[in-house]
Scaffold this motif. Sequence first.
Motif, short mmCIF file in Angstrom:
data_model
loop_
_atom_site.label_atom_id
_atom_site.label_comp_id
_atom_site.label_asym_id
_atom_site.label_seq_id
_atom_site.Cartn_x
_atom_site.Cartn_y
_atom_site.Cartn_z
N PHE A 86 -31.55 -1.18 -7.78
CA PHE A 86 -31.92 0.15 -8.24
C PHE A 86 -32.63 0.06 -9.58
O PHE A 86 -32.25 -0.73 -10.45
N ASP A 130 -31.71 6.21 -11.54
CA ASP A 130 -30.59 6.98 -11.00
C ASP A 130 -31.05 7.88 -9.85
O ASP A 130 -30.25 8.20 -8.96
N ARG A 143 -30.31 6.27 -6.67
CA ARG A 143 -28.88 6.29 -6.35
C ARG A 143 -28.47 7.62 -5.72
O ARG A 143 -27.67 7.66 -4.78
N THR A 172 -21.99 8.38 -6.79
CA THR A 172 -22.57 8.51 -8.14
C THR A 172 -21.79 9.52 -8.99
O THR A 172 -22.34 10.08 -9.95
#
Length: 354
Positions: free
Chosen positions: A31, A34, A37, A57
Amino acid sequence: MPPFTTRRWVLALGLGALLFSVYLATMTGNFTSDDERYIVDTTDSIVNRGDLLLNQTVYLRGLQTTAVEPAQTFLAVPLYWLAYQTPWVGNIHAIFLFVPLVTALTGMVIVQFALDLGWRERTAVAAALLFGLTTIAWPYAQPYFREPLTGLMLLSAAFCLNRWRVFFEQHDRRAWGWLALGTGCAVVALFSKEAVLLAMPLLAVWALPKLPAFRRREFWLALGGVAIVFATAGVIIATHEAFLNTGTGRYEVLDRARGFIEGLRFVWLGLGGFFVTPGKSIWAFSPVTILALAGPFLLEGARWRETWPTLLTAVLFAVAYSAVRGVEWHGGLGWGPRYLVPLMPFLMVAALPA
């Protein structure tokens, strides 16, 4: 319109396999944002819990519902489900194959599109290879962003709508199947990223037949059918937050319009950044696309669809993102101008004459 021969399919499949092999060999499986994610977390929730809560998350934002467009999260469900059911396959590494597959498919569509437009096989294959290996399509085949899927769906919609237009003008019944397929791809594109609203005029350019066709009753029936489909999609977009219990707010056009007006002072910054400066310029990170600027002057006027609309749409994207995103016009810390990734395949089509 040239037929789909075995040779055409072999060319496209060979090109797609080559691109996917390169992407697989260079894939990191890590990754970088974010945002990635959150998208993967949404797919995980759909597969394992049947909801859209962000569980994996939770340490980043707390427990909340997803805030991304639904297309990529749902289309990746089969891949993630297979990985989840196979003990020796890593879930994350499997779902990271989604974007390389999408990018390879985009190269395949470029080949088919170029052949439809009358270009030679070697020109079509060269354009697809240049797209896949010399533009930001390659680095953005690594992370799990939505832009590559958006580009594939937009290009596929344009490809299908171009076939609809040609067949319709020839009074060929095959036109209706291509219209349905093109409309479907456009809807998927719309659900993959809200910025597709800016590209709708580009798709309309590929779809609209010559003026004499406007006098045919079938044209207005087709237009009415497409309008119904998009009206339905609009209703879903307007109500999907309540229906799916999400909180995206991405399709709130009025709020976006207000943000656009307030951010107009940043337009000069984004336009310079996207098209002039080396820091995030599309030409600096994808030098081959500069050939698209020559396209309009190398084609006869009757083929204007292949060049001018794409260039104008690129400017429209730059203006809109500059105004709405302000100082974040470039799309964060990604490699090159991420927000223009969906237009990469169109720029390669526009560069075909060169």
